[in-house]
Design a protein around this motif. Structure first.
Motif, short mmCIF file in Angstrom:
data_model
loop_
_atom_site.label_atom_id
_atom_site.label_comp_id
_atom_site.label_asym_id
_atom_site.label_seq_id
_atom_site.Cartn_x
_atom_site.Cartn_y
_atom_site.Cartn_z
N CYS A 261 0.59 -1.36 -0.11
CA CYS A 261 -0.11 0.12 0.67
C CYS A 261 0.85 0.95 -0.05
O CYS A 261 0.45 1.98 -0.20
N GLY A 262 2.11 1.46 -0.05
CA GLY A 262 3.40 2.18 0.17
C GLY A 262 2.91 3.13 1.46
O GLY A 262 3.59 4.11 1.30
N VAL A 263 1.89 2.83 2.70
CA VAL A 263 2.14 3.52 3.74
C VAL A 263 3.28 2.90 4.60
O VAL A 263 4.03 2.30 4.97
N VAL A 264 3.14 4.64 4.88
CA VAL A 264 4.77 4.47 5.93
C VAL A 264 4.79 3.74 7.60
O VAL A 264 3.52 4.27 8.35
N SER A 265 5.28 2.68 7.86
CA SER A 265 5.05 2.74 9.40
C SER A 265 6.47 2.86 9.89
O SER A 265 7.24 3.15 9.63
N THR A 266 6.15 3.08 11.15
CA THR A 266 7.37 2.85 12.21
C THR A 266 6.56 1.55 13.73
O THR A 266 7.87 1.88 14.89
N VAL A 267 5.71 1.69 13.61
CA VAL A 267 5.65 0.63 14.66
C VAL A 267 6.91 -1.30 14.21
O VAL A 267 6.20 -1.89 12.96
N VAL A 268 7.77 -1.41 15.50
CA VAL A 268 8.26 -2.10 15.05
C VAL A 268 7.91 -3.73 16.28
O VAL A 268 7.36 -3.50 16.82
N ARG A 269 7.31 -5.08 14.76
CA ARG A 269 7.34 -5.88 15.29
C ARG A 269 8.47 -6.79 16.77
O ARG A 269 7.76 -7.22 17.30
N GLN A 270 9.16 -6.60 15.68
CA GLN A 270 10.02 -8.02 16.25
C GLN A 270 11.81 -7.11 14.75
O GLN A 270 11.19 -6.62 14.44
N ARG A 271 12.32 -8.15 15.15
CA ARG A 271 13.96 -7.21 14.97
C ARG A 271 14.61 -9.07 14.69
O ARG A 271 14.43 -10.00 15.55
N ARG A 272 15.32 -9.16 13.52
CA ARG A 272 15.63 -10.42 12.91
C ARG A 272 17.29 -10.45 12.45
O ARG A 272 17.80 -8.84 12.39
N THR A 273 18.04 -11.15 12.84
CA THR A 273 19.59 -11.37 12.04
C THR A 273 19.27 -11.89 10.63
O THR A 273 19.66 -13.14 10.71
N THR A 274 20.10 -11.55 9.68
CA THR A 274 20.60 -12.33 8.64
C THR A 274 21.22 -12.04 8.32
O THR A 274 22.65 -11.01 8.66
N PHE B 167 8.28 -4.45 10.28
CA PHE B 167 7.35 -3.85 10.96
C PHE B 167 5.81 -3.52 10.01
O PHE B 167 5.68 -4.89 9.47
N ALA B 168 5.25 -3.20 11.52
CA ALA B 168 3.47 -3.30 11.00
C ALA B 168 2.79 -2.59 10.41
O ALA B 168 3.31 -1.38 10.33
N CYS B 169 2.30 -2.98 9.02
CA CYS B 169 1.23 -2.25 8.12
C CYS B 169 0.28 -1.51 9.22
O CYS B 169 -0.50 -1.93 9.39
N THR B 170 -0.08 -0.36 9.55
CA THR B 170 -0.75 0.50 10.41
C THR B 170 -2.29 0.76 9.11
O THR B 170 -3.32 1.05 9.68
N GLU B 171 -2.36 0.78 7.54
CA GLU B 171 -3.23 0.96 7.29
C GLU B 171 -3.76 -0.68 7.47
O GLU B 171 -4.02 -1.69 7.43
N ARG B 172 -5.48 -0.05 8.04
CA ARG B 172 -6.83 -1.03 8.00
C ARG B 172 -7.04 -1.72 7.16
O ARG B 172 -8.01 -3.27 6.64
N LEU B 173 -7.00 -0.95 5.73
CA LEU B 173 -7.41 -1.90 4.43
C LEU B 173 -6.30 -2.35 3.84
O LEU B 173 -6.58 -3.03 2.42
N CYS B 174 -4.99 -2.68 4.09
CA CYS B 174 -4.20 -3.39 3.34
C CYS B 174 -4.17 -4.70 4.42
O CYS B 174 -4.05 -5.39 5.07
#
Length: 424
Positions: A37-50, A71-78
């Motif tokens: 959807c292209g919506v900017v998100s700042t909500v971090v759900r978890q961190r991973r290391t690759t 990140f968690a997508c904050t757009e409800r319709l996405c």
């Protein structure tokens, strides 16, 4: 690397005591846009290391540790509820950086084997080949080469013929392993194109597809003594002068000499030649030119056939070979037409009076190709550049050894997506 910041670099030793440098990287931005959807998100759900593989740097090996955030997508319709940050050099699910893939492709383009590049960078052969094919397509010259005045035609073989099942008819068909190469002998000497097969139809179709303007520029065509090529060129380029390469004429004489030696051995000894037989032990000496034989070696080569083969057929074949070699030498000596006719008469008379069947066949072949041979003597044009191009084609085939398919689907593949471990 763009969009990447180095957080920390460590210097540690592995289980074998070898030093290494883990490099910890991350994106400096604390936000990311949802790829759907292209919506900017700042909500971090978890961190991973690759651990994506990257280009080596310095004497000690480096190990990249990318600390990624989901990140968690904050757009409800996405429909996408979460996404992981990525960059252009390290796309999602990539195990290899883009610059490592490009560096591997450049090494293969420089002539290194695909398997060797894969082993060096711990990459699978299909992955290395896929990026090499993309690199070659990007650098391919799509413009039609300039029409040459003197093209050369020769064939190469790519492996052995194989039998496959036709998907339409269900019958077994034989795959074509030969390719006809067209090389510009005038100008840059570039490879003009290739046609599948080594038939006259393949040559005629390729020449006809060039167009009338292209064919009108051709003055001389150099080929090997192949009747199928001669017929096709006379049909497609009736105005061009056909020239046969002198190297293959001498090769015909050497094969005739070898055939005489083998036949005489079977008749005299009732078996094939062995290392204890003088004619077999010295089988390569008569194939050398007279000017390349020292006097002592020449005397031994001359006397051994007389001592062990009273009929003298091997020595007769050697003399015929030397008489034939004097014909193409007229081009280098710039001999007049009278000298050329005299040498041709001597060669044909010697073969006809010898009574050796192999030499009679050789004389008939030279007589059938005499107009093309005379064209070589008068023009001096050879097929050496075509043979050199064939060597480059064979080297490229050896570098690509191990790939069963010659075409690869490159659509939808990212820089590090696809096979990265063992080849499938």
């Amino acid at each position: 690397m763009p969009e990447i910041t180095v957080v920390n670099v460590e210097r540690v030793a592995d289980d074998n005591g070898k030093p290494g440098r883990p490099v910890h990287i991350e994106r400096p931005q604390d936000w990311a846009a949802c790829p759907d959807c292209g919506v900017v998100s700042t909500v971090v759900r978890q961190r991973r290391t690759t651990r994506p593989r990257d280009l080596p740097h310095g004497e000690e090996p480096i190990a990249v540790r990318w600390h990624k955030r989901q990140f968690a997508c904050t757009e409800r319709l996405c429909a996408r509820k979460a996404f992981t940050e990525s960059t252009a050099e390290i796309p999602p699910r990539a195990r290899v950086t883009g610059r490592l893939c490009r560096a591997a492709a450049r090494q293969v383009a420089a002539g290194r084997p695909v398997a060797a590049v894969g082993r060096e960078h711990t990459m699978g052969r299909p992955l290395v080949h896929r990026h090499f094919a993309a690199h070659a397509d990007a650098d391919a010259v799509l413009a039609e080469p300039e029409p040459p005045e003197v093209p050369g035609i020769d064939e190469t073989r790519r492996g052995r013929p194989k039998w496959i099942t036709d998907e339409m008819s269900g019958k077994w068909v034989r795959t074509e392993r030969f390719e006809t190469n067209f090389v510009a002998l005038s100008g840059t000497g570039a490879l003009l194109g290739q046609a599948a097969g080594r038939t006259g139809r393949a040559v005629a179709d390729w020449l006809s597809s060039r167009g009338p303007a292209w064919k009108e520029q051709v003055r001389i065509v150099v080929i090997d003594p192949a009747a199928r090529y001669r017929t096709a060129i006379r049909q497609a380029l009736p105005h061009a002068v056909l020239v046969v390469d002198h190297f293959h004429l001498v090769a015909l004489a050497n094969r005739a000499l070898t055939a005489v030696r083998q036949r005489v051995t079977r008749q005299e000894r009732g078996r094939r030649g062995r290392a204890t037989d003088p004619e077999w032990a010295n089988r390569r000496r008569p194939l050398r030119g007279r000017e390349h034989l020292p006097e002592r070696t020449f005397a031994r080569m001359w006397n051994d056939p007389i001592d062990h083969e009273p009929a003298g057929q091997i020595l007769t074949a050697w003399i015929a070979k030397e008489e034939l070699r004097r014909l193409p030498a007229c081009a280098r000596e710039r001999a007049p037409r009278s000298v050329i006719s005299q040498r041709l008469f001597r060669f044909l008379c010697w073969c006809a009076d010898s009574g050796v069947p192999e030499l009679v066949t050789l004389a008939q072949t030279i007589d059938a190709w005499w107009p093309e041979t005379l064209a070589f003597i008068t023009t001096g044009v050879t097929n050496a550049r075509t043979e050199g191009t064939n060597r480059l084609i064979n080297d490229a085939a050896r570098v690509a050894f191990g790939f069963r398919n010659r075409l690869f689907d490159l659509e939808g593949e990212g820089p590090g997506r696809g096979l990265t471990g063992e080849s499938s």
